[in-house]
Design a protein around this motif. Structure first.
Motif, short mmCIF file in Angstrom:
data_model
loop_
_atom_site.label_atom_id
_atom_site.label_comp_id
_atom_site.label_asym_id
_atom_site.label_seq_id
_atom_site.Cartn_x
_atom_site.Cartn_y
_atom_site.Cartn_z
N GLY A 1 4.23 0.09 0.98
CA GLY A 1 5.30 -0.02 0.00
C GLY A 1 6.58 0.69 0.43
N HIS A 2 6.47 1.53 1.48
CA HIS A 2 7.64 2.18 2.08
C HIS A 2 7.21 2.61 3.49
N GLY A 3 8.08 3.32 4.21
CA GLY A 3 7.78 3.62 5.60
C GLY A 3 6.61 4.57 5.82
N ILE A 4 5.97 4.43 7.00
CA ILE A 4 4.89 5.36 7.40
C ILE A 4 5.47 6.77 7.50
N LEU A 5 4.72 7.74 7.04
CA LEU A 5 5.17 9.13 7.08
C LEU A 5 4.74 9.79 8.39
N PRO A 6 5.51 10.79 8.83
CA PRO A 6 5.29 11.39 10.15
C PRO A 6 3.87 11.89 10.43
N GLU A 7 3.18 12.50 9.47
CA GLU A 7 1.88 13.09 9.77
C GLU A 7 0.70 12.13 9.64
N THR A 8 0.97 10.86 9.39
CA THR A 8 -0.09 9.87 9.14
C THR A 8 -1.07 9.77 10.31
N PRO A 9 -2.40 9.80 10.05
CA PRO A 9 -3.36 9.62 11.14
C PRO A 9 -3.29 8.19 11.69
N VAL A 10 -3.05 8.09 12.99
CA VAL A 10 -2.84 6.76 13.58
C VAL A 10 -4.11 5.89 13.47
N GLN A 11 -5.30 6.54 13.47
CA GLN A 11 -6.54 5.74 13.34
C GLN A 11 -6.61 5.06 11.97
N HIS A 12 -6.01 5.69 10.97
CA HIS A 12 -6.02 5.06 9.64
C HIS A 12 -5.08 3.86 9.59
N VAL A 13 -4.00 3.95 10.34
CA VAL A 13 -3.08 2.81 10.40
C VAL A 13 -3.79 1.64 11.09
N GLN A 14 -4.47 1.98 12.19
CA GLN A 14 -5.24 0.95 12.91
C GLN A 14 -6.32 0.35 12.00
N ALA A 15 -7.01 1.20 11.24
CA ALA A 15 -8.08 0.71 10.36
C ALA A 15 -7.53 -0.27 9.33
N VAL A 16 -6.36 0.01 8.80
CA VAL A 16 -5.77 -0.89 7.79
C VAL A 16 -5.45 -2.25 8.43
N ALA A 17 -4.85 -2.23 9.62
CA ALA A 17 -4.50 -3.50 10.27
C ALA A 17 -5.77 -4.31 10.53
N ASP A 18 -6.82 -3.65 11.03
CA ASP A 18 -8.09 -4.36 11.29
C ASP A 18 -8.68 -4.90 10.01
N LEU A 19 -8.68 -4.06 8.97
CA LEU A 19 -9.26 -4.48 7.69
C LEU A 19 -8.54 -5.69 7.11
N VAL A 20 -7.22 -5.66 7.16
CA VAL A 20 -6.45 -6.77 6.60
C VAL A 20 -6.85 -8.07 7.29
N LEU B 1 0.84 -1.20 0.00
CA LEU B 1 0.00 0.00 0.00
C LEU B 1 0.88 1.26 0.00
N ASP B 2 0.53 2.20 -0.84
CA ASP B 2 1.22 3.51 -0.87
C ASP B 2 1.08 4.17 0.50
N PRO B 3 2.17 4.54 1.16
CA PRO B 3 2.05 5.17 2.49
C PRO B 3 1.19 6.43 2.46
N VAL B 4 1.15 7.11 1.32
CA VAL B 4 0.35 8.33 1.22
C VAL B 4 -1.15 7.99 1.11
N ALA B 5 -1.48 6.76 0.75
CA ALA B 5 -2.89 6.34 0.74
C ALA B 5 -3.49 6.40 2.15
N LEU B 6 -2.63 6.35 3.18
CA LEU B 6 -3.13 6.44 4.56
C LEU B 6 -3.69 7.83 4.87
N PHE B 7 -3.44 8.80 3.99
CA PHE B 7 -3.99 10.14 4.17
C PHE B 7 -5.35 10.28 3.46
N ALA B 8 -5.78 9.25 2.74
CA ALA B 8 -7.06 9.28 2.02
C ALA B 8 -8.22 9.04 2.99
#
Ligand code: CP3
Length: 352
Positions: free
Chosen positions: A320-339, A286-293
């Motif tokens: 596809g590369h590292g998480i970026l500094p401003e990424t919303p943490v809830q979106h990271v959590q949502a991806v892990a749950d979704l997977v 997943l594109d790390p910038v997609a976490l901002f969508a």
């Protein structure tokens, strides 16, 4: 109940799993409030070199997110210091090496590293983390691959065109080969020591290797990356080999011999897997910038990746590369749950 350790190690060996394991490169870092709080008090190098702090930061994502692996907290460039590089992290600038390598005699002067003495803080942090997670979550160790380490040593910082790096390669091939040989030894002994200290999986980061043509990759890089992976063959931990912008390098990377290859978002996952072949696992993408969508868009993209993986054994979900500094943490959590939710297998197939 399947533990994350079983799920992750089974995926590395391309065995069936109950659901697809997921972790995030750079999952410990500035997008997390707990990390930022520690960084108020300590520098990055302090965090890396103090085992208690490195262990604490390693555990932060495990405590906050349903990820299936921890990755030891250090930086890719730390092993360059005992080799003789003067490494500084200038605020908001990224790493700088004050005495970059430019000649055969510079290469000659680089010292070999004894991980037990020179990188003892990382090995101690690994032992502390392992005591804490008690086998339930696997710990990933890591090192820079020879090319990516060389590019920092030579350029002295991140780079856009790698002009100094390629110049050394083209003008002073003997110095280049000597340098890559030394870096391969450092990466090998460091990863062997991390595994002996308790890391159950290791990842080799060749983040910037995509700047090379397939020809140059084969001639100047592949033998050394292969040397590292060959050196880990009997160490008892699967190897993940990661790079970005590698669509045209995948068949050569495959020859380096890792268990899993990490790919970025510039190539569709199924396309990448076809090129790598069925007998190697895949991590991504997943594109790390997609976490901002917005969440529905993130959901669509996670589904797309899972569908391309098609529940075939051997997929580890990641960015596809590292998480970026401003990424919303809830979106990271949502991806892990979704997977986990979307990839949950029927019971028969998980046992089959
Ligand atoms: O994944 C993890 O959570 C483990 C920690 C980790 C760090 N660096 C800590 C770090 C890992 C796996 C790395 C790898 C790394 N470091 C790579 C390879 C992976 C990649 O992203 O391509 C590279 C190229 C480096 C070198 C490096 N370190 C750069 C270019 C930077 C500056 C950019 C940035 O993100 O700030 C760093 C600094 C760094 N390394 C930070 C962290 C958490 C941010 C430092 C801070 O807290 O200010």
């Amino acid at each position: 109940m399947t533990t994350s350790t079983e799920r992750f190690l089974r995926a590395c060996r391309r065995q069936p799993v109950d659901c697809t394991p997921v972790w995030f490169m750079r999952q410990a870092g500035r997008y997390m409030a707990a990390y930022q709080a520690l960084r108020q008090r300590y520098s990055l190098l302090d965090l890396c070199k103090t085992p208690e702090l490195a262990a604490e930061v390693t555990l932060q994502p495990i405590q906050r997110l349903p990820v299936d692996a921890a990755i030891i907290f250090t930086d890719l460039l730390i092993p360059l210091e005992p080799m003789g590089a003067r490494l500084v992290f200038a605020p908001n600038e990224g790493p700088v090496i004050e005495n970059p390598i430019r000649s055969a005699s510079d290469v000659e002067a680089l010292r070999m590293v004894d991980p037990q003495a020179d990188l003892a803080f990382t090995l101690e942090a690994i032992r502390m983390v392992c005591r804490e997670i008690d086998g339930k979550v696997p710990l990933i160790g890591f090192a820079g691959a020879p090319f990516t380490l060389a590019s920092y040593l030579i350029e002295g910082s991140g780079s856009r065109h790698y002009i100094q790096t390629k110049q050394l390669m083209y003008h002073q091939p003997e110095a280049w080969h000597g340098l890559l040989d030394k870096l391969a030894s450092v990466a090998t002994t460091f990863l062997q020591a991390q595994i002996a200290a308790g890391a159950q999986v290791v990842q080799l980061f060749d983040s910037w290797v995509g700047c090379l043509s397939p020809d140059d990759y084969r001639r100047y890089v592949l033998p050394y990356t292969k040397q590292v992976i060959d050196g880990l063959r009997n160490a008892g931990a699967p190897v993940i080999h990661f790079g970005t912008d590698t669509a045209m390098l995948l068949d050569a990377m495959r020859e380096a011999g890792s268990d899993v290859i990490g790919v970025d978002w510039r190539i569709p996952l199924d396309d990448a897997w076809r090129r790598i072949g069925p007998d190697v696992g895949i991590q991504g993408n997943l594109d790390p910038v997609a976490l901002f969508a917005p969440l529905p868009e993130i959901e669509r993209r996670v589904d797309d990746i899972l569908q391309r993986a098609g529940n075939r054994p051997g997929h580890i979900f990641n960015l596809g590369h590292g998480i970026l500094p401003e990424t919303p943490v809830q979106h990271v959590q949502a991806v892990a749950d979704l997977v986990h939710a979307r990839s949950a297998r029927q019971k028969e197939s998980a046992e089959g």
